[in-house]
Design an enzyme around this catalytic site. Structure first.
Site, short mmCIF file in Angstrom:
data_model
loop_
_atom_site.label_atom_id
_atom_site.label_comp_id
_atom_site.label_asym_id
_atom_site.label_seq_id
_atom_site.Cartn_x
_atom_site.Cartn_y
_atom_site.Cartn_z
N LYS A 22 0.83 -1.22 -0.02
CA LYS A 22 -0.09 0.05 -0.09
C LYS A 22 0.91 1.21 0.14
CE LYS A 22 -1.73 1.58 3.88
NZ LYS A 22 -1.27 3.15 4.41
N ASN A 23 1.93 1.36 0.88
CA ASN A 23 2.73 2.65 1.21
C ASN A 23 3.45 2.76 0.07
OD1 ASN A 23 1.15 3.03 3.23
ND2 ASN A 23 2.56 2.42 4.80
N CYS A 117 -4.68 12.77 12.98
CA CYS A 117 -5.35 11.41 12.87
C CYS A 117 -5.30 10.72 14.35
CB CYS A 117 -5.23 10.44 11.65
SG CYS A 117 -3.47 9.88 11.97
N ARG A 122 0.72 14.73 13.12
CA ARG A 122 1.30 14.62 11.67
C ARG A 122 1.29 15.76 10.84
NH1 ARG A 122 -1.04 9.07 9.39
NH2 ARG A 122 1.01 8.90 8.19
N ASP A 305 4.90 0.64 12.20
CA ASP A 305 3.47 -0.08 11.44
C ASP A 305 3.45 -1.19 11.94
OD1 ASP A 305 2.79 2.28 10.34
OD2 ASP A 305 3.43 1.75 8.27
N ARG A 397 -8.39 -0.20 5.25
CA ARG A 397 -7.62 0.65 4.39
C ARG A 397 -6.29 0.10 4.08
NH1 ARG A 397 -6.80 6.21 7.40
NH2 ARG A 397 -5.76 6.39 5.77
C1 EPZ Z 1 4.17 7.05 6.23
O1 EPZ Z 1 3.55 7.83 6.84
C2 EPZ Z 1 3.45 5.78 6.20
N1 EPZ Z 1 2.22 6.20 5.41
C3 EPZ Z 1 2.87 5.39 7.55
O2 EPZ Z 1 2.02 4.32 7.54
C4 EPZ Z 1 4.12 4.86 8.56
O3 EPZ Z 1 3.42 4.69 9.82
C5 EPZ Z 1 5.07 6.38 8.60
O4 EPZ Z 1 5.60 6.28 7.08
C6 EPZ Z 1 6.43 5.90 9.33
O5 EPZ Z 1 6.79 4.76 8.79
C7 EPZ Z 1 2.26 6.15 3.83
O6 EPZ Z 1 3.60 5.77 3.64
C8 EPZ Z 1 1.27 6.45 3.19
P1 EPZ Z 1 6.53 10.39 8.32
P2 EPZ Z 1 4.33 9.57 6.67
O7 EPZ Z 1 6.35 11.56 7.41
O8 EPZ Z 1 4.86 9.63 5.32
C9 EPZ Z 1 6.23 13.26 11.75
C10 EPZ Z 1 0.32 2.72 8.19
O9 EPZ Z 1 -0.52 2.30 8.97
N2 EPZ Z 1 6.62 14.50 10.79
O10 EPZ Z 1 7.79 9.56 8.08
O11 EPZ Z 1 3.12 10.40 7.29
C11 EPZ Z 1 5.06 12.78 11.84
O12 EPZ Z 1 4.15 13.51 12.84
C12 EPZ Z 1 0.72 4.31 7.79
O13 EPZ Z 1 0.35 1.98 6.95
C13 EPZ Z 1 6.52 15.71 11.17
O14 EPZ Z 1 6.72 16.33 12.44
O15 EPZ Z 1 5.20 9.41 8.10
C14 EPZ Z 1 5.38 11.44 12.74
O16 EPZ Z 1 5.44 11.72 13.95
C15 EPZ Z 1 0.42 5.05 9.07
N3 EPZ Z 1 6.73 16.74 9.99
C16 EPZ Z 1 6.84 11.25 12.31
O17 EPZ Z 1 7.30 12.53 11.62
C17 EPZ Z 1 6.49 16.48 8.86
O18 EPZ Z 1 6.36 17.23 8.04
C18 EPZ Z 1 6.99 10.12 11.03
O19 EPZ Z 1 5.95 10.62 9.83
C19 EPZ Z 1 6.24 14.80 8.58
C20 EPZ Z 1 6.21 14.03 9.36
#
Ligand code: EPZ
Length: 418
Positions: A22-23, A117, A122, A305, A397
């Protein structure tokens, strides 16, 4: 509103096949906005709700999407729009990734700011800082963010944290910008490599994907491409943990062992036997696991995850273990539901302390996000008696027909529409 009904306490045996990731599929499909030429993407988990949302997003922006089995063809259908609808972004925050490609191509884009969420706030500040480093201006307006740049410039972007989404977002935009863009402190998840492969097929040059420094040499005009999505390592890891928790011997067909090293090392330490071969992994487990603590971390660390499914297994451990969640600030909503099944979990800040119990008992429980839902399935398969999981739409999802897949491995699992 569907529910899953699982009669637990039966060992899993046989095989279960993983779908495409998915991701990885989400950003790759969104990256088709970089070109007017047709793209054909294979191994797409088309039944997932998030994929359906992505197809609607692409269509709302002016693409034609044709689905045949697990193959998706995305082609031009008039000119592209540069405004993403809130109705779609609020359902799937990854929709925000459409901003980068459109900004790079058209110099202006308007997208709703995705809200928080169930697992955390996020924010998208890392994404926005990246675009500013490439010369974009940003204005917040009535819940939307407007990004503009007469012409985005190639340049150097250094992240304060290796955000997966921000890395993908900058890589996509940079692919359509002439010159060399360098991303430092980039995320290293396998999904980044898969996107890099797709961008290369479109005509960009990408070096260093999978390391913390990614170089993208973009081109103003990109072509079409065909691509096959990598297997879903999180779905595979969920099935390995389900097989271990339920005990028995389960082969996860299509799993890529190299993507799951942090998880399998911990599973072995807890007493599971894991055999790896090309294109499959088999878990064998008898009895309760040893208590093993984990801390989540960006790849190649233990994936956030799989934190929830891991915690579900540790509820049955012979002793005390700890789970530290370092990536998201609020990812323990499954703990209260597991407690309804007899688990003993104390959560304080980002850490859960789990005192393993001899057995869990089936109960009516509720999924709160995709992976919390997966944890409830893992627990339900191991528990004595019947578990009824509601809010299954969260699970849908990220897991394609999970009850059907598990039935193929001997589980008593069915879906009812309440
Ligand atoms: C991706 O989300 C995945 N989603 C998530 O999978 C996964 O949990 C996550 O990466 C971490 O591995 C998809 O790929 C669609 P991040 P993403 O940006 O890209 C903070 C699932 O269950 N952050 O690496 O949104 C954020 O709040 C999902 O399949 C900021 O502070 O993750 C979080 O605490 C859920 N500012 C951390 O970094 C930003 O601009 C990691 O987020 C961006 C992120």
């Amino acid at each position: 509103m569907d529910q899953l009904i699982i009669e637990g306490g039966r060992p899993l045996r046989g095989g279960v096949r993983v779908s495409g990731s998915k991701n990885a599929a989400l950003p790759i499909l969104i990256a088709t906005l970089l070109t007017d030429e047709p793209c054909v993407i294979d191994n797409v988990p088309v039944l997932l709700r998030d994929l359906r949302t992505t197809f609607r997003l692409l269509e709302s922006l002016g693409k034609r999407v044709e689905i045949s089995g697990g193959q998706v063809r995305v082609s031009a259908h008039g000119s592209l729009k540069t405004q993403a609808p809130y109705e779609i972004v609020k359902q799937m925050r990854a929709s925000v990734l459409a901003a980068g490609p459109l900004l790079a191509r058209f110099g202006l884009v308007r997208v709703p700011i995705p809200g928080g969420c169930a697992i955390g706030l996020r924010p998208i500040d890392i994404h926005l800082k990246g675009f500013k480093a490439l010369g974009a201006r940003e204005i917040a307006d009535h819940g939307d963010i407007i990004l503009s740049a007469a012409r985005l410039k190639a340049g150097r972007v250094k992240f304060k944290f290796p955000s997966v989404g921000a890395t993908q977002h900058i890589m996509m935009a940079a692919a359509a910008v002439e010159g060399l863009t360098v991303v430092e402190n980039a995320a290293r998840e396998p999904e980044i490599n898969d996107l890099a492969g797709f961008l290369e097929r479109l005509g960009a040059k990408v070096k260093g994907a999978g390391t913390s420094r990614v170089e993208i040499r973009g081109r103003r005009t990109l072509g079409g491409a065909t691509h096959s999505v990598i297997p879903d390592r999180i779905e595979a890891g969920t099935f390995l943990l389900a097989g271990a928790a339920a005990t028995g011997r389960l082969t996860v067909i299509g799993a890529e062992a190299a993507h799951l090293r942090a998880v399998t090392a911990k599973m072995r330490a807890a007493g599971a036997k894991i055999e790896e071969s090309v294109g499959s992994m088999t878990v064998t487990m008898t009895g309760r696991p040893k208590p093993v603590s984990i801390a989540t971390a960006p790849y190649p660390g233990f994936p956030t995850d799989l934190q929830a499914p891991w915690l579900a297994w540790m509820c049955l451990a012979k002793g005390r273990s700890r789970v530290a969640e370092t990536v998201f600030e609020n990812r323990f909503l499954h703990a209260a539901e597991l407690a309804r099944m007899g688990a003993r979990i104390a959560v304080s800040g980002g850490t859960a302390i789990i005192d393993g119990v001899e057995s869990l008992s089936g109960a009516p429980i509720m999924a709160s996000d995709i992976r919390a839902g997966a944890a409830l399935i893992v627990a339900a398969l191991a528990a004595k008696g019947r578990t009824t999981i509601s809010r299954v739409y969260h699970i849908d999802r990220g897991y394609e027909r999970v009850e059907k897949k598990l039935r193929g491995a001997g589980a008593r699992a069915r879906r009812v529409t309440a």
